[in-house]
Structures are given as C-alpha cells and as structure tokens.
Scaffold this motif. Sequence first.
Motif, PDB file in Angstrom:
ATOM      1  N   GLY A 167       0.775  -1.227   0.000  1.00  0.00           N
ATOM      2  CA  GLY A 167       0.000   0.000   0.000  1.00  0.00           C
ATOM      3  C   GLY A 167       0.809   1.282   0.000  1.00  0.00           C
ATOM      4  O   GLY A 167       0.222   2.371  -0.081  1.00  0.00           O
ATOM      5  N   GLN A 168       2.136   1.171   0.077  1.00  0.00           N
ATOM      6  CA  GLN A 168       2.936   2.394   0.185  1.00  0.00           C
ATOM      7  C   GLN A 168       2.914   3.217  -1.099  1.00  0.00           C
ATOM      8  O   GLN A 168       2.861   4.448  -1.059  1.00  0.00           O
ATOM      9  CB  GLN A 168       4.377   2.038   0.565  1.00  0.00           C
ATOM     10  CG  GLN A 168       4.528   1.498   1.972  1.00  0.00           C
ATOM     11  CD  GLN A 168       4.014   2.474   3.010  1.00  0.00           C
ATOM     12  OE1 GLN A 168       4.425   3.628   3.070  1.00  0.00           O
ATOM     13  NE2 GLN A 168       3.072   2.023   3.817  1.00  0.00           N
ATOM     14  N   VAL A 169       2.961   2.541  -2.254  1.00  0.00           N
ATOM     15  CA  VAL A 169       2.925   3.289  -3.519  1.00  0.00           C
ATOM     16  C   VAL A 169       1.580   3.982  -3.686  1.00  0.00           C
ATOM     17  O   VAL A 169       1.476   5.014  -4.367  1.00  0.00           O
ATOM     18  CB  VAL A 169       3.236   2.353  -4.704  1.00  0.00           C
ATOM     19  CG1 VAL A 169       3.101   3.093  -6.035  1.00  0.00           C
ATOM     20  CG2 VAL A 169       4.649   1.785  -4.570  1.00  0.00           C
ATOM     21  N   ASP A 170       0.533   3.448  -3.049  1.00  0.00           N
ATOM     22  CA  ASP A 170      -0.786   4.081  -3.131  1.00  0.00           C
ATOM     23  C   ASP A 170      -0.753   5.494  -2.570  1.00  0.00           C
ATOM     24  O   ASP A 170      -1.556   6.350  -2.985  1.00  0.00           O
ATOM     25  CB  ASP A 170      -1.825   3.254  -2.374  1.00  0.00           C
ATOM     26  CG  ASP A 170      -2.095   1.915  -3.041  1.00  0.00           C
ATOM     27  OD1 ASP A 170      -1.756   1.776  -4.236  1.00  0.00           O
ATOM     28  OD2 ASP A 170      -2.628   1.010  -2.362  1.00  0.00           O
ATOM     29  N   ARG A 171       0.137   5.747  -1.627  1.00  0.00           N
ATOM     30  CA  ARG A 171       0.278   7.101  -1.089  1.00  0.00           C
ATOM     31  C   ARG A 171       0.687   8.071  -2.181  1.00  0.00           C
ATOM     32  O   ARG A 171       0.205   9.204  -2.246  1.00  0.00           O
ATOM     33  CB  ARG A 171       1.303   7.118   0.041  1.00  0.00           C
ATOM     34  CG  ARG A 171       0.883   6.343   1.292  1.00  0.00           C
ATOM     35  CD  ARG A 171       2.078   6.118   2.214  1.00  0.00           C
ATOM     36  NE  ARG A 171       2.864   7.332   2.396  1.00  0.00           N
ATOM     37  CZ  ARG A 171       4.163   7.341   2.695  1.00  0.00           C
ATOM     38  NH1 ARG A 171       4.822   6.196   2.823  1.00  0.00           N
ATOM     39  NH2 ARG A 171       4.795   8.464   2.858  1.00  0.00           N
ATOM     40  N   LEU A 172       1.597   7.627  -3.046  1.00  0.00           N
ATOM     41  CA  LEU A 172       2.025   8.473  -4.163  1.00  0.00           C
ATOM     42  C   LEU A 172       0.915   8.640  -5.189  1.00  0.00           C
ATOM     43  O   LEU A 172       0.788   9.691  -5.819  1.00  0.00           O
ATOM     44  CB  LEU A 172       3.259   7.874  -4.839  1.00  0.00           C
ATOM     45  CG  LEU A 172       4.565   7.858  -4.059  1.00  0.00           C
ATOM     46  CD1 LEU A 172       5.662   7.230  -4.901  1.00  0.00           C
ATOM     47  CD2 LEU A 172       4.956   9.268  -3.632  1.00  0.00           C
ATOM     48  N   ALA A 173       0.112   7.587  -5.363  1.00  0.00           N
ATOM     49  CA  ALA A 173      -0.949   7.618  -6.369  1.00  0.00           C
ATOM     50  C   ALA A 173      -1.988   8.696  -6.067  1.00  0.00           C
ATOM     51  O   ALA A 173      -2.677   9.167  -6.978  1.00  0.00           O
ATOM     52  CB  ALA A 173      -1.610   6.250  -6.474  1.00  0.00           C
ATOM     53  N   ARG A 174      -2.110   9.109  -4.816  1.00  0.00           N
ATOM     54  CA  ARG A 174      -3.058  10.171  -4.477  1.00  0.00           C
ATOM     55  C   ARG A 174      -2.725  11.453  -5.234  1.00  0.00           C
ATOM     56  O   ARG A 174      -3.612  12.269  -5.519  1.00  0.00           O
ATOM     57  CB  ARG A 174      -3.034  10.449  -2.973  1.00  0.00           C
ATOM     58  CG  ARG A 174      -3.461   9.271  -2.105  1.00  0.00           C
ATOM     59  CD  ARG A 174      -3.206   9.585  -0.642  1.00  0.00           C
ATOM     60  NE  ARG A 174      -3.312   8.395   0.191  1.00  0.00           N
ATOM     61  CZ  ARG A 174      -2.902   8.338   1.455  1.00  0.00           C
ATOM     62  NH1 ARG A 174      -2.383   9.426   2.044  1.00  0.00           N
ATOM     63  NH2 ARG A 174      -3.023   7.219   2.146  1.00  0.00           N
ATOM     64  N   HIS A 175      -1.457  11.650  -5.528  1.00  0.00           N
ATOM     65  CA  HIS A 175      -1.016  12.880  -6.186  1.00  0.00           C
ATOM     66  C   HIS A 175      -0.530  12.659  -7.613  1.00  0.00           C
ATOM     67  O   HIS A 175      -0.569  13.581  -8.429  1.00  0.00           O
ATOM     68  CB  HIS A 175       0.104  13.529  -5.371  1.00  0.00           C
ATOM     69  CG  HIS A 175      -0.298  13.873  -3.971  1.00  0.00           C
ATOM     70  ND1 HIS A 175      -1.159  14.916  -3.689  1.00  0.00           N
ATOM     71  CD2 HIS A 175       0.014  13.309  -2.786  1.00  0.00           C
ATOM     72  CE1 HIS A 175      -1.347  14.976  -2.371  1.00  0.00           C
ATOM     73  NE2 HIS A 175      -0.654  14.015  -1.807  1.00  0.00           N
ATOM     74  N   HIS A 176      -0.073  11.440  -7.922  1.00  0.00           N
ATOM     75  CA  HIS A 176       0.491  11.171  -9.246  1.00  0.00           C
ATOM     76  C   HIS A 176      -0.349  10.199 -10.076  1.00  0.00           C
ATOM     77  O   HIS A 176      -0.007   9.930 -11.224  1.00  0.00           O
ATOM     78  CB  HIS A 176       1.912  10.611  -9.103  1.00  0.00           C
ATOM     79  CG  HIS A 176       2.845  11.512  -8.365  1.00  0.00           C
ATOM     80  ND1 HIS A 176       3.340  12.685  -8.914  1.00  0.00           N
ATOM     81  CD2 HIS A 176       3.384  11.439  -7.117  1.00  0.00           C
ATOM     82  CE1 HIS A 176       4.142  13.276  -8.036  1.00  0.00           C
ATOM     83  NE2 HIS A 176       4.180  12.541  -6.933  1.00  0.00           N
TER      84      HIS A 176
END
Length: 276
Positions: A167-176
């Motif tokens: 789920g860590q990459v999902d944090r980036l997906a919020r903006h990218h």
Amino acid sequence: MSKSDIPGTLVRDHWVVHPQGRIFARSWTPEHSAAAAPAAPIVLMHDSLGCVALWRDFPQALAAATGRQVIAYDRLGFGQSDPRRERPSLDFVAEEAREYFPVLRQQLGLARFVLMGHSVGGGMAIECAARYGEGCEALITVAAQVFPEDRTLDGIRTAKAQFAGEGQVDRLARHHGDKARWVLEAWTENWLHPDFARWTLEPVLPQVTCPVLAIHGIHDEYGSTRHPELIGALSTGPARVDIMEETYHVPHRERPGEVLSRVVAFLDAAVPTQAA
C-alpha cells in the motif's frame, strides 16, 4: 482557469505545451500587486516525489509574504502533467534546465524570475540559474543536493525499502495517479544507478552569478551541510547559507514561518520589489 477561493490571492491554472506532453502549472498572484508593475515571480521546483499539490499552502503563503506572484509546476511525468514513456536519463537534472524550463519560461512569459527549488528541485534551479543568468534575479535552494553523498544514497535506500511495503505506492498515487510507480523509480533507480555516482554540480555553481540563499536543515536525512556550504562557496554572486536548527529535509513544511521570514529578508536585500 482562475480561482477566487483564497482571499487576496488570484489563483490560476496553466497548461504548458511541450513536444513530449502537457505540463501543469499553477500561479498565485497577490491581488494588491496584480495591477502594479510586478516584481519578478518566484518559480518553485519540486523534489523527487513532489508535485504542485505537495507544496500544500506554502505557495500562497510565499506570495502573500513577498508580494510576488508564485508559480509552481509539475515536471513532465509528475502530478497532473502528462506521463512520460521512459525513465529520465541520468542527466535529468541538467535536462530539466535544458529541455523543459525554457518552454515553461516562454509560454508563461517569464522574462525575469526568481528560482526556488527543494531537494533535487534545488539542483535543477541551480542549473537554470547558471544557464539563464540574464533572467534569473535570485536563487533560493532548500535542502538541495550538489552530489550523491553517502547520506543521500542511504536515505534513498531506506525509502525504497519502505515503499516496498503493501500500500505504500498508493500514497504516491493520491497525487500522481497511474504515474506513481514511474515517479518512485525515476527517483530511486536513477540516484542509485552506479553511473550516477559521477554526477556533481560543482562545475555548474561558478556560473551562478545572481544572489543566492541556501537553506538547509541541520538534521537533513538526505544530505549534510556540505551541500549548502558548496553552494555558498562556489557560486560567484553574493551568497548566504542558512542552517536551520532542529530541522530535517522539508524546512518549508516543518518550519514554514521561519523559512518565509528568511526568504523575505533575503529578497528584500537582494532584489527589492519595484513600486508601481
């Protein structure tokens, strides 16, 4: 598109058309200065995982504090800008100054400007200040890196391991969005590439002739104070190095008031605004 949800500030979104795709930018203009003969705008250049949205409310505060228009943009492949097919080359810091910033500058009408870059965005701002000295009135770096220090690479290895968690990459997906994995790998794989070990801004810094402010946190986990010290020592214009106590890698988020006061004092002394 203009927005009026911030009292006293005109917020406008822009789309810059580059041959490789559209670049998203946003500007914040203090309304009291919009009709006056404006001082040079401040252009913000984001860090390796950053984008316009991740500057949060800092651009608005910076515009209000300085009385200058502030412009932030998403590098191609980041935030709301169009995706890129391939990872940036290992020359990506200079590449931003050489291939992308001139298009942004031309389409947004930036004859004169102040550059302010965070982390690798600070390195890109250095490259731009060196290359476009005729238009750059001042340079501000925040937690910038000048070379791949062991502390820098160790911090990136630690972050890479953390992002491997569920789920860590999902944090980036919020903006990218769908570009999140590309954004992460553009940072970690380029910086950790063996050939990137030779990268340095030391030959570039003597070409920076404008006034310089180098801000750095004493506890920055991605670089020691050697970086701002080199920026101050090697640039050829008047330079000021500010080391902030009890501060890590994001001074403008950790201590925004202090950063704003330092930037305002620097700009007032180095390039004061012009009265209408």
